[in-house]
Structure formats: C-alpha cells, structure tokens
Design a protein around this motif. Structure first.
Motif, PDB file in Angstrom:
ATOM      1  N   ILE A 101       0.851  -1.207   0.000  1.00  0.00           N
ATOM      2  CA  ILE A 101       0.000   0.000   0.000  1.00  0.00           C
ATOM      3  C   ILE A 101       0.881   1.250   0.000  1.00  0.00           C
ATOM      4  CG2 ILE A 101      -1.598   1.332   1.428  1.00  0.00           C
ATOM      5  CD1 ILE A 101      -2.950  -1.332   2.144  1.00  0.00           C
ATOM      6  N   ILE A 102       1.959   1.197   0.767  1.00  0.00           N
ATOM      7  CA  ILE A 102       2.884   2.343   0.759  1.00  0.00           C
ATOM      8  C   ILE A 102       3.490   2.527  -0.637  1.00  0.00           C
ATOM      9  CG2 ILE A 102       5.126   3.151   1.633  1.00  0.00           C
ATOM     10  CD1 ILE A 102       4.291   2.108   4.373  1.00  0.00           C
ATOM     11  N   LEU A 103       3.798   1.390  -1.295  1.00  0.00           N
ATOM     12  CA  LEU A 103       4.326   1.501  -2.664  1.00  0.00           C
ATOM     13  C   LEU A 103       3.298   2.176  -3.580  1.00  0.00           C
ATOM     14  CD1 LEU A 103       6.179  -1.924  -3.164  1.00  0.00           C
ATOM     15  CD2 LEU A 103       7.144   0.299  -2.545  1.00  0.00           C
ATOM     16  N   GLN A 104       2.019   1.887  -3.341  1.00  0.00           N
ATOM     17  CA  GLN A 104       0.976   2.573  -4.125  1.00  0.00           C
ATOM     18  C   GLN A 104       1.043   4.079  -3.894  1.00  0.00           C
ATOM     19  OE1 GLN A 104      -2.987   1.164  -3.425  1.00  0.00           O
ATOM     20  NE2 GLN A 104      -2.516  -0.975  -3.866  1.00  0.00           N
ATOM     21  N   PHE A 163      -6.632  10.569  -9.731  1.00  0.00           N
ATOM     22  CA  PHE A 163      -7.612   9.652  -9.150  1.00  0.00           C
ATOM     23  C   PHE A 163      -8.110   8.655 -10.194  1.00  0.00           C
ATOM     24  CE2 PHE A 163     -11.268   8.298  -6.640  1.00  0.00           C
ATOM     25  CZ  PHE A 163     -10.647   8.195  -5.397  1.00  0.00           C
ATOM     26  N   SER A 164      -8.313   9.138 -11.429  1.00  0.00           N
ATOM     27  CA  SER A 164      -8.752   8.227 -12.500  1.00  0.00           C
ATOM     28  C   SER A 164      -7.715   7.140 -12.711  1.00  0.00           C
ATOM     29  CB  SER A 164      -8.952   8.967 -13.813  1.00  0.00           C
ATOM     30  OG  SER A 164      -9.609  10.168 -13.600  1.00  0.00           O
ATOM     31  N   LEU A 165      -6.452   7.546 -12.732  1.00  0.00           N
ATOM     32  CA  LEU A 165      -5.404   6.544 -12.952  1.00  0.00           C
ATOM     33  C   LEU A 165      -5.339   5.547 -11.804  1.00  0.00           C
ATOM     34  CD1 LEU A 165      -2.141   7.914 -14.578  1.00  0.00           C
ATOM     35  CD2 LEU A 165      -3.783   6.233 -15.404  1.00  0.00           C
ATOM     36  N   PHE A 166      -5.657   6.017 -10.609  1.00  0.00           N
ATOM     37  CA  PHE A 166      -5.666   5.101  -9.474  1.00  0.00           C
ATOM     38  C   PHE A 166      -6.756   4.041  -9.658  1.00  0.00           C
ATOM     39  CE2 PHE A 166      -7.344   4.026  -5.198  1.00  0.00           C
ATOM     40  CZ  PHE A 166      -6.251   3.297  -4.768  1.00  0.00           C
ATOM     41  N   TYR A 220       9.225  -2.334  -9.360  1.00  0.00           N
ATOM     42  CA  TYR A 220       8.244  -1.673 -10.226  1.00  0.00           C
ATOM     43  C   TYR A 220       7.869  -0.293  -9.695  1.00  0.00           C
ATOM     44  CZ  TYR A 220       3.936  -0.778 -12.789  1.00  0.00           C
ATOM     45  OH  TYR A 220       2.965  -0.202 -13.563  1.00  0.00           O
ATOM     46  N   ALA A 221       7.539  -0.229  -8.413  1.00  0.00           N
ATOM     47  CA  ALA A 221       7.104   1.045  -7.828  1.00  0.00           C
ATOM     48  C   ALA A 221       8.233   2.068  -7.873  1.00  0.00           C
ATOM     49  CB  ALA A 221       6.635   0.844  -6.390  1.00  0.00           C
ATOM     50  N   LEU A 245      -0.252  -4.615  -6.823  1.00  0.00           N
ATOM     51  CA  LEU A 245       0.120  -4.081  -5.503  1.00  0.00           C
ATOM     52  C   LEU A 245      -0.985  -4.296  -4.474  1.00  0.00           C
ATOM     53  CD1 LEU A 245       1.812  -0.785  -6.694  1.00  0.00           C
ATOM     54  CD2 LEU A 245       2.914  -2.555  -5.345  1.00  0.00           C
ATOM     55  N   ASN A 246      -2.083  -4.877  -4.938  1.00  0.00           N
ATOM     56  CA  ASN A 246      -3.194  -5.085  -4.014  1.00  0.00           C
ATOM     57  C   ASN A 246      -3.283  -6.570  -3.641  1.00  0.00           C
ATOM     58  OD1 ASN A 246      -5.580  -5.366  -2.697  1.00  0.00           O
ATOM     59  ND2 ASN A 246      -6.785  -4.151  -4.148  1.00  0.00           N
ATOM     60  N   VAL A 247      -2.833  -6.907  -2.433  1.00  0.00           N
ATOM     61  CA  VAL A 247      -2.891  -8.305  -1.979  1.00  0.00           C
ATOM     62  C   VAL A 247      -3.806  -8.426  -0.767  1.00  0.00           C
ATOM     63  CG1 VAL A 247      -0.659  -9.002  -2.910  1.00  0.00           C
ATOM     64  CG2 VAL A 247      -0.768  -7.931  -0.662  1.00  0.00           C
ATOM     65  N   ILE A 248      -4.729  -7.448  -0.668  1.00  0.00           N
ATOM     66  CA  ILE A 248      -5.580  -7.422   0.526  1.00  0.00           C
ATOM     67  C   ILE A 248      -6.395  -8.708   0.664  1.00  0.00           C
ATOM     68  CG2 ILE A 248      -7.507  -6.247   1.652  1.00  0.00           C
ATOM     69  CD1 ILE A 248      -6.504  -3.636   0.462  1.00  0.00           C
ATOM     70  N   THR A 249      -7.044  -9.157  -0.439  1.00  0.00           N
ATOM     71  CA  THR A 249      -7.918 -10.315  -0.351  1.00  0.00           C
ATOM     72  C   THR A 249      -7.157 -11.593   0.048  1.00  0.00           C
ATOM     73  OG1 THR A 249      -9.178  -9.238  -2.081  1.00  0.00           O
ATOM     74  CG2 THR A 249      -9.833 -11.481  -1.508  1.00  0.00           C
TER      75      THR A 249
END
Ligand SMILES: Nc1ncnc2c1ncn2[C@@H]1O[C@H](COP(=O)(O)OP(=O)(O)OP(=O)(O)O)[C@@H](O)[C@H]1O
Ligand SMILES: [Mg+2]
Lengths: 262, 313
Positions: free
Chosen positions: A149-152, A177-180, A240-241, A217-221
């Motif tokens: 998340i910090i990398l995001q 925000f759109s790119l996010f 990557y980040a 970068l999203n491994v929440i699930t």
C-alpha cells in the motif's frame, strides 16, 4: 560550497513533513481510529468466524483509500502551491537546484505517508487483537500488504506531482484519481489488450502497460484469507514502484526545470 | 571584477487569448554593476524592474541574452550562496515561525548548524523584529513580512544583494532603518542592486542609477554627476512677504509662500541681492546653489519633451 545535494533535499523533505503536520494532515488518523474501533466492536458482536477477514479487508482498504486521498490532495499542491504563493522566490535564489526542490518535496510527502500508515497499521493490528484475542502467524502477511500500500502511495504521489507540473490542481486531482481507479484493473486491461489485433494491439498493449499496475500491488484479499505473498512478488513490486515513481519524478523535474515562475 | 554583468537580457511574454501577442517586458538590456556600489534601478510601474530581477535570480528564463553574477552563470549554486534576494511583496511559509524560516533558509544556504540560530536572531534584531521570532508568519503584517524578507536576504552574509522595492510597505522609521542598513552593507564592502520608486532614497543612497521605461534602458549615470550640475543659479529664501524693489533689476524669479519669499537669481547677482535684503532689513533664511535633482533627471529620461522643466525636490 561543495555540499552534497542531499544536504538540501533532506531539509526540504523535513520542511514538507513539518508543513503537513502543521496543516493537521495527521488528523485523518482520528477518523481512521473511530472507523477501526467502530468496525471492531461491531464485527466482534457478530462473531461467526469471519471477524479477522472483515477487519483485515476493511482496515487495509481504509488505509489505502485514506492514504491515496492524502497523496493526491497534497501531491498536486507540493510544487504548484509554492509557485502560486511565490514562496519559491526566496528558496530558488539560494543554492538549491530545482530538481532538489522537487525530490525533497516528494520525499517529504512520502515520509508523511509512511508515518501515517504506521499509525494506521497500529490501529489495524489493535482491531485484529480485539476481535481475535491473539495474533496468528499469517497475520504477518498484513505487514506485506501494508508495504504494498505504501508503494501505491509512492506511485500516486509521483503521478500527482507530474500532473500538477503541467495542469491545474483540479485536473491533476481528476487525472491522478482516475489513474488510481484504472490502475486497479491494470491486469484486466493487459488481458483485454492481448485479445485485440494488429495496430490496435500495439496501442492497447502500450496503454495497458503505461497505466500503473495497482492490481499487482493489491494483496488485501489473499492476505485477509491468511494466504502468503511470494518473495518474488515483493521483489518485483518494489522494483516496479521505484522505477515507476522515478519516471514520474523525472518527468515532473524536466517540466519544472523549464518553467517560468509567475 | 564586475558584480553584475547583464549581456542583452531580453524577456518577451506571449499574451492574449491565443498567446500570439508579444509583450516586451524587457528589451535587450546591457548593464554593468561594479563591486561595492549601491546601484539604483528606477522606473515607473510596469517598466520591467521586477522582470529583470526575476531573470537574474533564474526564476524566469530569458527570451535571449545572458548575464553573469560575480563572474558566474545564473544557475551556479556557488554564486547563489553569495547573493541575497528580497522579492517584491515577499511571502513565506506561513506555518513557520520567523525563526524557523530563517534557520531553514540558513541551512539551505549552507550556514553551519551551530551558527544558524545565532544568525537568525542577529538578523531579526537588525531588521527591527527582535520580539516576534517565535510568532507564526501567518500572523505578520505586511511591513513585518517585508522586514523578514530583508532578514532572509542578509541572513547568510552574502556579498551581493538584490532588493526589489526594499522600502515598500515600511513605516517611516522602517524606511530609515533600511536606508541605514544599506549604507552599512556598502560600508562592509557589499554590493547592493535595488529597484525603487522613491527618488530621494535613491538620491541619498546610490552611487549610480539606471532609469528604465517600457522595458527599455533610458539612461545610466553616477548620482554625483547627475545632481552636481550647478546651473549658475542660487536660491535665496528670506522671511516676510516683502520683495525689495532692487530684485526687479536683478532679473530675479520670486515667489511668496506664506511668510517666506523664495527667489532664484543668477550667481553674478548673488551679492547685489544680499545687499538689497540687508538694506531692507529682511532676515535671510537660506542661500543655496540650485542643483539638479535626481527627480529632474528621472523625469527628463521618461519624458524627453519636458527635459527643460525644472522640478524641485
Ligand atoms: N507573466 C507575465 N505575463 C505577461 N506579462 C508580464 C508578466 N510579467 C510581467 N509582465 C509585464 O511585463 C511588464 C514589466 O513588469 P514588471 O513586473 O517587471 O514591472 P516593474 O517595473 O517591476 O513594475 P512595478 O514598479 O509596478 O513593480 C509589465 O507590463 C507587465 O505587465
Ligand atoms: Mg516590480
């Protein structure tokens, strides 16, 4: 006068952090704390064996959203506000190179976000402890999810800074925000691109790879389900980040170096 | 060595809806400023003074031309460590206190860590703000900000100072303090380049001045030369309202204002005029040669047609 650039970048970063603190940015933590304790108490009452899943999912998603909002809203003003208010006049007439200023501002905001995330992480683990009464080994993967998340934030801050170097604050916020949002579906976009043909395929693939890959970068699930994250992914995401953010900062610097201050 | 060497700096802005109309903020400017002098940069509103300073500070980039400061390029950090800049209507990080701002700037200018807080206090005292060091800058008045602006410019003991309208926003005592400060800087061997609208200040302070109008340099000269030209006339002032009849014959130009009379006569008639006053038992107030004022020079450069008109300070 042969001081290293870091002797300027670091104080600029520190001052950016000080500004964020004095502008009460960290107050968002209060809202976060209220959210987390409310959720923990509520989930604790349901108690059907999915408490941890809910707390991790909700907690990490909130950490990510709070942070992204801060990255964007402060990121777009990092440089442009200093141009508008003309605080840069007395800064750039000192032995500070323009790139040192941009990098310092960037690092200052990233530092603020890291600290902010640190406090939020305490909140998430506190809620976890409250619903489960003890930590289990897989909970350590939550730390990896927080790191991603910090990398995001690093990427989003870079994007906000880049956009604000050539467009208005409002447009910059909208772009970032759109790119996010789009970036959250980066893997799907890459999939779609592969399905097209000919020249379209080249363009679509190029576009899909230009969009920041927030889905990787999203491994929440998986983490919420107690699944581990591979070391390879950690390595890949880190590289990557860093590369992505460096490119956005280089772009912002290239534009800012040529800019006439108003 | 020259402190400032301006080699044809030019700035054209593209204005208008399509950005097609050129606005010549500064026509190619050639100007040298010697080390150790106080140089005044004069001109009406919109003349191009601030534009010149912004170009020199690297805040905007020239359309053409270059300049060297202390013999170095405009983007050389070694040069920037040795200059100080007070912008027009300065504005600072308003979440910092005056001391925090100055310590931060001192750090960026390469002042040693243990010197910073002493330097900050020292310059705040110098600009007359000794008691507000701990106050956040958002609570500063316009004149106080101007003083902070001067403080941050002299903070790191630079060799060369650029002031854009240093007296603006200051109260009468503040102006006097700034004049004294500039004189002190010169005394310490520093060079000061400043823009101003206040001609008496420029006349009192400057070694040389330049007049600029519509982005174009209209004249440069040493203040001593511009104002020393005694034009063979003297001004005599005495009390009362009586003009002795002898003055008619001397070709005097007399004006009665209130309880004094002012007469301009040629130098040759000076003694005859004084005799006439003595004979009429009138009390002499002053006798002084008529000098060109800087204002007269300034006006003559801006409005060539009115060059002959005499302007009194
Ligand atoms: N960013 C800009 N875009 C277009 N025109 C500009 C810009 N900046 C300055 N100008 C024009 O350049 C001219 C010179 O402006 P400048 O600010 O240098 O004047 P000045 O001599 O400092 O005046 P003052 O005494 O009022 O401060 C003005 O006509 C102004 O309108
Ligand atoms: Mg100006």
């Amino acid at each position: 006068m042969k001081a290293a650039p870091m002797s300027r970048v670091f104080p600029i970063a520190l001052n950016t952090f000080r500004e964020a603190v004095r502008d009460r940015v960290l107050y968002n933590l209060v809202a976060f704390a209220v959210l987390m304790s409310g959720a923990a108490i509520l989930v604790g009452q349901i108690s059907v064996g999915i408490e941890k899943l809910v707390v991790i999912n909700l907690g990490l998603t909130a950490v990510s959203l709070f942070g992204v909002v801060i990255s964007i809203f402060i990121g777009i003003g990092l440089v442009s506000k200093e141009i508008d208010k003309r605080t840069l006049y007395t800064l750039l007439s000192r032995p500070v190179r323009r790139w040192e200023f941009v990098v310092g501002k960037f690092l200052g905001l990233v530092g603020t976000l890291v600290l902010n995330t640190f406090f939020m992480a305490i909140g998430v683990f506190g809620a976890l402890l409250y619903v489960a009464h003890h930590f289990a080994k897989p909970d350590a993967w939550v730390l990896v999810a927080l790191y991603f998340i910090i990398l995001q934030f690093v990427i989003v801050t870079g994007l906000a800074l880049l956009f604000s170097s050539f467009s208005s604050p409002l447009m910059s916020a909208v772009f970032a925000f759109s790119l996010f949002i789009v970036g959250a579906f980066a893997e799907d976009l890459r999939g779609f691109a592969r399905m097209t043909k000919g020249i379209t395929r080249w363009i679509a693939t190029g576009a899909a790879y230009l969009v920041p890959n927030f889905s990787a970068l999203n491994v929440i699930t998986p983490v919420a389900h107690g699944q581990p994250v591979s070391g390879q992914l950690i390595l890949y995401n880190t590289a990557y980040a860093l590369i992505y953010a460096t490119m956005t900062i280089c772009g912002a610097v290239l534009i800012f170096e040529r800019r006439n201050l108003k | 060595m020259l402190a400032i060497e301006i080699l044809g700096l030019e700035k054209t802005y593209n204005v208008g809806f399509w950005g097609k109309t050129p606005k010549h903020a500064l026509r190619p400017l050639h100007l040298n400023v010697e080390e150790g002098e106080i140089f005044g940069f004069l001109g009406p509103n919109g003349a191009g003074k601030t534009t010149t300073l912004k170009l020199l500070m690297g805040l905007v980039f020239p359309t053409s031309g270059t300049a060297r400061i202390l013999g170095m390029e405009l983007d050389d950090p070694r040069m920037k460590a040795q200059i100080g800049f007070l912008p027009e209507q300065p504005y600072f990080y308003d979440y910092l206190t005056a001391r925090e701002l100055l310590e931060y700037y001192a750090q960026l200018s390469g002042v040693a860590a243990k010197e910073r807080s002493r330097k900050a206090d020292e310059v705040l005292a110098k600009v007359g703000l000794p008691n507000v060091a701990g106050l956040q800058l958002r609570k500063f008045s316009k004149g106080m900000l101007q003083r902070v602006g001067i403080a941050q410019a002299i903070l790191h003991d630079p060799k060369l100072l650029f002031f854009d309208e240093p007296m603006s926003g200051l109260d009468p005592l503040g102006r006097r303090d700034v004049r004294d400060l500039m004189e002190q800087l010169k005394h310490e061997g520093k060079t000061v380049f400043f823009s101003t609208h206040i001609l008496p200040d420029a006349e009192a302070l400057c070694d040389r001045v330049a007049v600029i109008h519509d982005g174009e340099l209209k004249g440069v000269g040493a203040v001593a030369d511009l104002t020393s030209g005694v034009r063979g006339k003297v001004e005599i002032i005495w009390s009362g309202r009586i003009i002795p009849p002898a003055f008619k014959g001397l070709g005097a130009d007399c004006h009665v204002t209130g309880d004094t009379v002012r007469a301009i006569v040629s130098e040759e008639c000076q003694d005859a005029a004084l005799d006439a006053l003595r004979n009429a038992h009138l009390r002499l107030i002053s006798l002084s040669p008529v000098r060109n004022s800087l204002e007269a020079y300034y006006v003559s450069k801006l409005q060539p047609g009115k060059a002959a008109a005499e302007v009194r300070p």
